[in-house]
Design a protein around this motif. Structure first.
Motif, PDB file in Angstrom:
ATOM      1  N   UNK A  41      -3.646   0.199  -2.881  1.00  0.00           N
ATOM      2  CA  UNK A  41      -2.263   0.598  -2.094  1.00  0.00           C
ATOM      3  C   UNK A  41      -1.045  -0.034  -2.656  1.00  0.00           C
ATOM      4  N   UNK A  42       0.003   0.558  -2.695  1.00  0.00           N
ATOM      5  CA  UNK A  42       1.084  -0.351  -3.301  1.00  0.00           C
ATOM      6  C   UNK A  42       1.707  -1.207  -2.152  1.00  0.00           C
ATOM      7  N   UNK A  43       1.378  -0.848  -0.927  1.00  0.00           N
ATOM      8  CA  UNK A  43       1.857  -1.813   0.251  1.00  0.00           C
ATOM      9  C   UNK A  43       0.931  -1.566   1.388  1.00  0.00           C
ATOM     10  N   UNK A  44       0.565  -2.542   2.286  1.00  0.00           N
ATOM     11  CA  UNK A  44       0.017  -2.234   3.468  1.00  0.00           C
ATOM     12  C   UNK A  44       0.935  -2.919   4.574  1.00  0.00           C
ATOM     13  N   UNK A  45       1.266  -2.025   5.681  1.00  0.00           N
ATOM     14  CA  UNK A  45       2.062  -2.581   6.728  1.00  0.00           C
ATOM     15  C   UNK A  45       1.282  -2.191   8.102  1.00  0.00           C
ATOM     16  N   UNK A  46       1.924  -3.078   9.035  1.00  0.00           N
ATOM     17  CA  UNK A  46       1.148  -3.059  10.268  1.00  0.00           C
ATOM     18  C   UNK A  46       1.636  -1.839  11.270  1.00  0.00           C
ATOM     19  N   UNK A  47       2.888  -1.660  11.156  1.00  0.00           N
ATOM     20  CA  UNK A  47       3.427  -0.476  11.994  1.00  0.00           C
ATOM     21  C   UNK A  47       4.280   0.457  11.290  1.00  0.00           C
ATOM     22  N   UNK A  48       4.835   1.413  11.676  1.00  0.00           N
ATOM     23  CA  UNK A  48       5.460   2.352  10.927  1.00  0.00           C
ATOM     24  C   UNK A  48       7.087   1.970  10.742  1.00  0.00           C
ATOM     25  N   UNK A  49       7.430   1.246  11.696  1.00  0.00           N
ATOM     26  CA  UNK A  49       8.869   0.947  11.732  1.00  0.00           C
ATOM     27  C   UNK A  49       9.125  -0.106  10.477  1.00  0.00           C
ATOM     28  N   UNK A  50       7.991  -0.670  10.023  1.00  0.00           N
ATOM     29  CA  UNK A  50       8.119  -1.717   8.725  1.00  0.00           C
ATOM     30  C   UNK A  50       8.499  -0.924   7.547  1.00  0.00           C
TER      31      UNK A  50
END
Length: 218
Positions: A195-204
């Motif tokens: 993955x290019x990036x992993x976020x915790x929530x969509x707002x991030x």
């Protein structure tokens, strides 16, 4: 330059995975086949092998069409109760809409997609939608994202993909796209290497897009 965000639907915009699992489990019980959540995650979210693999294991390959039809009907029934957008999705889409082109690239059948979004009020933020009938090979094949770019005259370096499953990530990577993963529910503990990036929530995702666009201006 970031011109577009290509969004997966189920698990990213709406929480439907538990309903699809329920429909699959119920149809398999008709054939006296037990089907737990762990197996669902492996066959549907990692590998995209689905009912065919399970029926084949049990010598019931010829029942595939009947099983799929019943599963799809049951899933439609479950969706009739109404599905809301995942928390934070609507606010995030409203902010990003003025900054980039946005589309949905989903493996969901069009009839199910329309049922899902009959009450979500999020489609107004999107410029285009590709559902299962719009391409031949589904995720993890790259075709859905390649077709989305072809139809909308986009290049890989102009897009960001938002996914929540390994098969979605694999599809995006194979299409040469940067993929942000936001695991949720059944996919939280899965492997997202690549993955290019992993976020915790969509707002991030908002500061990510802002940072990219600001760096491009500079």
């Amino acid at each position: 330059m970031v011109k577009a965000i290509l969004w997966d639907n189920d698990g990213v915009l709406v929480d439907t995975e538990h309903l699809y699992y329920k429909a699959c489990r119920e149809v398999l019980l008709r054939y006296n086949i037990s089907f737990d959540e762990e197996r669902y995650i492996d066959l549907f979210l990692r590998k995209s092998e689905g009912l065919l693999a399970i029926l084949h294991e049990n010598g019931l390959t010829e029942k595939l069409d009947t099983a799929q039809n019943w599963r799809n009907k049951r899933y439609s029934e479950l969706l009739l109760d109404g599905i809301g957008a995942i928390g934070g999705v609507t606010d995030t889409l409203e902010i990003l809409k003025s900054r980039v082109q946005m589309g949905i690239v989903t493996s969901c059948k069009r009839a199910h997609f329309d049922l899902i979004h009959s009450k979500t009020e999020v489609l107004k933020f999107f410029d285009f939608v590709l559902a299962r009938e719009d391409y031949f090979n589904s995720k993890p094949d790259p075709e859905p994202y390649l077709e989305a770019m072809r139809r909308n005259h986009l290049k890989p370096n102009e897009c960001i993909v938002v996914e929540d499953s390994p098969r979605g990530l694999q599809s995006a990577n194979a299409a040469g796209l940067r993929c942000v993963v936001i695991p949720r529910g059944m996919t939280v503990g899965l492997n997202f290497d690549g993955a290019w990036m992993r976020l915790k929530q969509v707002a991030d995702l908002i500061p990510v897009v802002e940072s990219l666009q600001n760096s491009e201006k500079g």
